[in-house]
Structure formats: C-alpha cells, structure tokens
Design a protein around this motif. Structure first.
Motif, PDB file in Angstrom:
ATOM      1  N   ILE A 173       0.840  -1.206   0.000  1.00  0.00           N
ATOM      2  CA  ILE A 173       0.000   0.000   0.000  1.00  0.00           C
ATOM      3  C   ILE A 173       0.873   1.253   0.000  1.00  0.00           C
ATOM      4  CG2 ILE A 173      -1.642   1.359   1.372  1.00  0.00           C
ATOM      5  CD1 ILE A 173      -2.844  -1.305   2.328  1.00  0.00           C
ATOM      6  N   THR A 174       1.944   1.225   0.803  1.00  0.00           N
ATOM      7  CA  THR A 174       2.848   2.378   0.870  1.00  0.00           C
ATOM      8  C   THR A 174       3.561   2.595  -0.457  1.00  0.00           C
ATOM      9  OG1 THR A 174       3.196   1.974   3.235  1.00  0.00           O
ATOM     10  CG2 THR A 174       4.784   3.388   2.126  1.00  0.00           C
ATOM     11  N   LEU A 175       4.003   1.518  -1.096  1.00  0.00           N
ATOM     12  CA  LEU A 175       4.641   1.629  -2.411  1.00  0.00           C
ATOM     13  C   LEU A 175       3.664   2.199  -3.441  1.00  0.00           C
ATOM     14  CD1 LEU A 175       6.835  -1.585  -2.764  1.00  0.00           C
ATOM     15  CD2 LEU A 175       7.621   0.770  -2.944  1.00  0.00           C
ATOM     16  N   ALA A 176       2.413   1.734  -3.401  1.00  0.00           N
ATOM     17  CA  ALA A 176       1.394   2.259  -4.312  1.00  0.00           C
ATOM     18  C   ALA A 176       1.197   3.756  -4.076  1.00  0.00           C
ATOM     19  CB  ALA A 176       0.076   1.505  -4.128  1.00  0.00           C
ATOM     20  N   ALA A 177       1.185   4.138  -2.805  1.00  0.00           N
ATOM     21  CA  ALA A 177       1.050   5.558  -2.466  1.00  0.00           C
ATOM     22  C   ALA A 177       2.251   6.349  -2.985  1.00  0.00           C
ATOM     23  CB  ALA A 177       0.922   5.720  -0.950  1.00  0.00           C
ATOM     24  N   GLY A 178       3.443   5.804  -2.787  1.00  0.00           N
ATOM     25  CA  GLY A 178       4.655   6.476  -3.248  1.00  0.00           C
ATOM     26  C   GLY A 178       4.709   6.618  -4.756  1.00  0.00           C
ATOM     27  N   LEU A 179       4.338   5.566  -5.475  1.00  0.00           N
ATOM     28  CA  LEU A 179       4.326   5.603  -6.938  1.00  0.00           C
ATOM     29  C   LEU A 179       3.302   6.614  -7.454  1.00  0.00           C
ATOM     30  CD1 LEU A 179       4.566   1.760  -7.579  1.00  0.00           C
ATOM     31  CD2 LEU A 179       6.261   3.454  -8.311  1.00  0.00           C
ATOM     32  N   THR A 180       2.183   6.736  -6.737  1.00  0.00           N
ATOM     33  CA  THR A 180       1.142   7.696  -7.138  1.00  0.00           C
ATOM     34  C   THR A 180       1.601   9.128  -6.903  1.00  0.00           C
ATOM     35  OG1 THR A 180      -0.572   6.072  -6.584  1.00  0.00           O
ATOM     36  CG2 THR A 180      -1.265   8.367  -6.798  1.00  0.00           C
ATOM     37  N   ILE A 181       2.121   9.400  -5.702  1.00  0.00           N
ATOM     38  CA  ILE A 181       2.588  10.747  -5.378  1.00  0.00           C
ATOM     39  C   ILE A 181       3.805  11.118  -6.225  1.00  0.00           C
ATOM     40  CG2 ILE A 181       3.666  12.155  -3.561  1.00  0.00           C
ATOM     41  CD1 ILE A 181       0.665  11.958  -3.285  1.00  0.00           C
ATOM     42  N   ALA A 182       4.597  10.117  -6.609  1.00  0.00           N
ATOM     43  CA  ALA A 182       5.768  10.395  -7.449  1.00  0.00           C
ATOM     44  C   ALA A 182       5.350  11.066  -8.755  1.00  0.00           C
ATOM     45  CB  ALA A 182       6.531   9.104  -7.734  1.00  0.00           C
ATOM     46  N   GLU A 183       4.244  10.610  -9.347  1.00  0.00           N
ATOM     47  CA  GLU A 183       3.769  11.259 -10.577  1.00  0.00           C
ATOM     48  C   GLU A 183       3.214  12.645 -10.288  1.00  0.00           C
ATOM     49  OE1 GLU A 183       0.426  10.788 -14.110  1.00  0.00           O
ATOM     50  OE2 GLU A 183       1.293   8.967 -13.228  1.00  0.00           O
ATOM     51  N   VAL A 184       2.447  12.772  -9.210  1.00  0.00           N
ATOM     52  CA  VAL A 184       1.904  14.085  -8.845  1.00  0.00           C
ATOM     53  C   VAL A 184       3.046  15.068  -8.612  1.00  0.00           C
ATOM     54  CG1 VAL A 184       0.560  15.371  -7.131  1.00  0.00           C
ATOM     55  CG2 VAL A 184      -0.188  13.100  -7.847  1.00  0.00           C
ATOM     56  N   GLY A 185       4.092  14.622  -7.875  1.00  0.00           N
ATOM     57  CA  GLY A 185       5.230  15.488  -7.586  1.00  0.00           C
ATOM     58  C   GLY A 185       6.031  15.828  -8.823  1.00  0.00           C
ATOM     59  N   ALA A 186       6.135  14.897  -9.763  1.00  0.00           N
ATOM     60  CA  ALA A 186       6.861  15.155 -11.002  1.00  0.00           C
ATOM     61  C   ALA A 186       6.122  16.180 -11.870  1.00  0.00           C
ATOM     62  CB  ALA A 186       7.058  13.859 -11.781  1.00  0.00           C
ATOM     63  N   ARG A 187       4.790  16.154 -11.802  1.00  0.00           N
ATOM     64  CA  ARG A 187       3.992  17.108 -12.577  1.00  0.00           C
ATOM     65  C   ARG A 187       3.909  18.472 -11.888  1.00  0.00           C
ATOM     66  NH1 ARG A 187       1.464  14.687 -16.815  1.00  0.00           N
ATOM     67  NH2 ARG A 187       1.084  12.433 -16.712  1.00  0.00           N
ATOM     68  N   LEU A 188       4.057  18.485 -10.568  1.00  0.00           N
ATOM     69  CA  LEU A 188       3.965  19.731  -9.795  1.00  0.00           C
ATOM     70  C   LEU A 188       5.201  19.864  -8.905  1.00  0.00           C
ATOM     71  CD1 LEU A 188       0.244  19.293  -8.613  1.00  0.00           C
ATOM     72  CD2 LEU A 188       1.041  20.588 -10.610  1.00  0.00           C
ATOM     73  N   PRO A 189       6.398  20.048  -9.479  1.00  0.00           N
ATOM     74  CA  PRO A 189       7.651  20.019  -8.696  1.00  0.00           C
ATOM     75  C   PRO A 189       7.927  21.321  -7.949  1.00  0.00           C
ATOM     76  CG  PRO A 189       8.149  20.442 -10.990  1.00  0.00           C
ATOM     77  CD  PRO A 189       6.651  20.291 -10.903  1.00  0.00           C
ATOM     78  N   LYS A 190       7.117  21.594  -6.907  1.00  0.00           N
ATOM     79  CA  LYS A 190       7.271  22.832  -6.155  1.00  0.00           C
ATOM     80  C   LYS A 190       7.575  22.544  -4.691  1.00  0.00           C
ATOM     81  CE  LYS A 190       3.270  24.743  -6.861  1.00  0.00           C
ATOM     82  NZ  LYS A 190       2.229  25.794  -6.811  1.00  0.00           N
ATOM     83  N   THR A 191       8.299  23.482  -4.053  1.00  0.00           N
ATOM     84  CA  THR A 191       8.503  23.390  -2.612  1.00  0.00           C
ATOM     85  C   THR A 191       7.156  23.550  -1.915  1.00  0.00           C
ATOM     86  OG1 THR A 191      10.774  24.210  -2.645  1.00  0.00           O
ATOM     87  CG2 THR A 191       9.530  24.557  -0.614  1.00  0.00           C
ATOM     88  N   GLY A 192       6.933  22.775  -0.849  1.00  0.00           N
ATOM     89  CA  GLY A 192       5.670  22.855  -0.117  1.00  0.00           C
ATOM     90  C   GLY A 192       4.964  21.529  -0.029  1.00  0.00           C
TER      91      GLY A 192
END
Length: 443
Positions: free
Chosen positions: A56-75
């Motif tokens: 579940i944690t890996l799935a969460a990390g893989l999901t947020i990894a795409e969100v973070g790559a699309r929105l690479p901002k501090t915060g």
C-alpha cells in the motif's frame, strides 16, 4: 534584492534517498514487532501485515511520485492540494502540518530519543525533557546551515541506522532456529481489529516518506530525483521492514516476542553480541531517531516558507538568509513551537501527533485522486505532457490501491477512535478563519 534570494538547488538523488529512508525508519521497526504480531495473531499473518502495508505504501509512493513530477514545487502536500483543489484546501493541508502536526511529531520523536538517551547514560528520567530540547535545538542548528550540511547529516545517520537492520536480518536468517511462519500467538491482542489493525500499525510505521516533496525546490532535478528517491527509498524501507520482521520471527518464538514486547529486537541482538550488542542497538536507535528528527526539521519549515511566499502565513517566514539561503525564520518558529510543547505539554504529545495523522491521511487521499485529475487535465490540453515525466506504473490499479489503503486508515480510525478523528477535523477547521484573514489581507 532580498526577494531574489532563492532556495539552493544542491541536493541530489543520494540526499533524496537518505531523506526518504531516514525519515521513515525511526524506532517503529525496532519496537512494533511484538504489537503487530500480537494483533495479527500468528507469525504468518504478522509478516503478511508488513508486506501488505508495504505494498500500500509503495502504491502511495508511486502515485505521489507522478503528482510530484507534474507539480515540482517546494511545499509538498500543501502545494499539491492547493494546485488540485484550490487555495482554501491547500491552506488547511499546510495549516494542520505546520501548526499542529510538525511540533507534535518533532517533540514526540525527540522525547522518545531523549528517554532512550537518559537510560543509555544512566540519567534520571527527569532529565529527558531537557535532553529532548537539546536534541531539537541541535538539529535545528544544523538545518540553519547551508542545506548540504543537513543533507550530509541525513546520509550519515541513515547509513548508521541501516547497520542494526542488516544485523537483525542476517542473524535471523542464518542463525535463527525457529520456524518463522506458521506460529500461533496464544496471547492475542484484545483490542479487536485483528489482521486489519495489524496492517494499520504497519502503515503508521511506514509513514513520513512524503516529506521529501517539501524540499522539491532544493533538488537539483526535482522531476527526475523526486520520483526516483520516493520509489527507491520506499523499496529499501519495505525490504528492511519485511527482512527484520522475518529475521526476528526466525530467531525467537512468537509467544516470546509478544512477552518481550518492546525488548524483542534487543533480545535478538543480545543473543548475537551479548550486552554490548544491546547497548550498541540502543545507540543506533538514538542515532536513527536523530536522523528522523533531522528529516522532519528539514522539511516542515519549507512548508511554512512556501505558505508565507503565497501570503498565507506571516511574511517573515519567507525570509531566506543571504549567506546560507535557508528559511531560518521558519526553522526557528517551528523549533520554538516544538520546544514550548516539549517543556509545557509533557503529557499527550504522542496522542496529539496520532490525531494529526488522521487528518494528514485525509489529504493523502485527496492527493492520490490528484493523479486522475492531472491526467484528465493533460487529456483536455490544460496541462503540458512531457515525454521524460515519471508516470505511475499499472495505472489505474496502483493509485486505486493507494486510495483503498488511505480509506482503510481513515475508516479504521473513525471506528476505533471517533473522538480523536472528530477532534482532528476540528483542529483543521480552526484554520479556515486564519485563511480568510490572510486572503482578505492580500486583496
């Protein structure tokens, strides 16, 4: 001139990996073995709980990894929620983490590290509060230097904490004489929930990896390094957690692990290296928790800094020092809140951080849905697509697993601690008047 000072992009992939591993691995892997096993009811179910929690944690990390790559901002989470759902939702995500969760969780980690340190040095427990304050101030001082210094400290402490983990895995695998699987626990936890609550316990032990996204603005190449660090770091964490669990189960009978409770991993190390091994493990755990503390102090002030830049927190929090390019005012403010909590709120800091975790998982869930929103925006031509962008594998299965895990955490908490869940929502909603105050000031 001062508004041209920006955060320094000097952190690479190794700093990112150390941040994820070091922030997640604190004391949970060393102290949660008995609790998870007792709740699950058998060694097979206990090991499976750690594996399912890891998936579940890996799935969460893989999901947020795409969100973070699309929105690479501090915060981090604040920036993601703001971009996806608007300023009010983003503010509430940041408000809860900066004002409630950050000081509570930092004080909790420092307090536990201080408790172990007092025991290790043979000091009275009354000294633990001041040792805790010293730890917080020391780590804050490191973080006021150029960001390469706390990054190096993170790498060093992470390397040290991996040593006892490797020892537990190797000793358990090669010198353990107990069947790791198939053992039934006779003293099963009476709190209810069984296997589901055992998974919930592991998910809390896996938590903290998303804090890397708070420093995305200081990574040399956030679109590349953020997803690699999250995914690579979580893979190492999952392997470490499952490996240690199997090693402990292979070294000690299940009933003995439950009987020993927090001392189970110490018993394994003492069997390998005697009393010296037990003291060495204590020291390694203290260093491990200082690394976790460093990750929190490094990341949370960046969220306050980002919110201040957006005009949603006092302006002084967005000031960077000209020499080190660090948000020193934000670091000092979070540190001061933590120290005051440490000194004057001596009971219930753990409880406060547990309550805040429920709220963070609400925003986690919203962020997981964000990958669907962002892909829809790309499809409509509202967001540019990039060929080199990290994309969540096995879409949409992976984000759905993450969402299921998040809903499981929320549902379990509501069922088992309704008062705490309600209080956490109230603490979040208190932020709404603050948001509208700053929104009115910006007009």
């Amino acid at each position: 001139m001062e508004n041209k000072i920006e955060l320094k992009r000097s952190m690479g992939i190794w700093s990112g990996l150390a941040m994820v591993i070091g922030t997640v691995i604190g004391s949970g892997i060393f102290f949660k073995q008995a609790g998870v096993l007792q709740t699950a009811g058998s060694s097979t179910a206990g090991l499976l709980a750690w594996i399912v929690g890891g998936v579940i944690t890996l799935a969460a990390g893989l999901t947020i990894a795409e969100v973070g790559a699309r929105l690479p901002k501090t915060g981090g989470l604040y920036s993601y929620i703001e971009e996806l759902y608007g300023p009010a939702a983003g503010f509430l995500a940041g408000w809860m983490q900066v004002v409630v969760y950050a000081p509570a969780v930092i004080a909790s980690i420092a307090g536990y590290a201080a408790f172990l340190t007092a025991n290790f040095l043979g000091l009275s427990q009354s000294s633990a509060t001041w040792i805790s304050v010293i730890f917080v101030v020391f780590v804050a001082g490191i973080n006021m230097l150029e960001n390469r210094v706390p990054a190096a400290f993170q790498v060093a402490t992470t390397s040290i904490k991996l040593v006892p983990i490797a020892v537990l895995i190797v000793y358990g695998l090669f010198f353990g004489k107990v069947d790791a699987l198939g053992q039934t626990v006779h003293q099963v936890a009476t709190t209810g929930g069984g296997f589901g609550m055992a998974i919930l316990a592991t998910l809390f032990a896996y938590d903290g990896w998303i804090l890397l996204s708070n420093i995305a603005g200081e990574l040399k190449n956030p679109r590349r390094d953020l997803p690699r660090s999250i995914v690579g770091g979580l893979l190492i964490v999952v392997l470490a957690y499952v490996g240690v669990t199997f090693g402990v189960y292979h070294a000690l009978p299940s009933d003995k692990i439950v009987a020993l409770q927090n001392n189970a991993t110490f018993a394994v190390v003492r069997a390998a290296f005697g009393d010296f091994g037990g003291r060495a493990l204590s020291l390694a755990i203290i260093i491990s928790m200082l690394g976790t503390l460093n990750g929190k102090v490094l990341s949370f002030p960046r969220m306050a800094y980002a919110m201040s830049l957006d005009g949603l927190f006092p302006k002084y929090l967005s000031k960077l020092t000209r020499k080190t390019q660090e948000p020193v005012n934000a670091i000092i403010t979070v540190t001061l809140m933590t120290v005051l909590l440490d000194i004057f709120y001596t009971k219930g800091v753990d409880r406060l951080s547990d309550i805040a975790i429920f709220t963070i998982w609400i925003f986690y869930t919203a962020a997981f849905f964000g990958v669907f929103i962002l892909r829809r925006q790309v499809k409509k031509g509202l967001l540019a697509e990039q060929d080199t962008l990290f994309k969540t594998p096995l879409f949409p299965i992976t984000p759905l697993v993450a969402i299921f895990g998040a809903l499981f955490v929320l549902g379990s908490t509501i069922i088992n601690d309704f008062a705490g869940a309600a209080l956490s929502i109230v603490l979040v909603l208190i932020g709404l008047p603050v948001f509208y105050y700053y929104k009115k000031k910006r007009v």
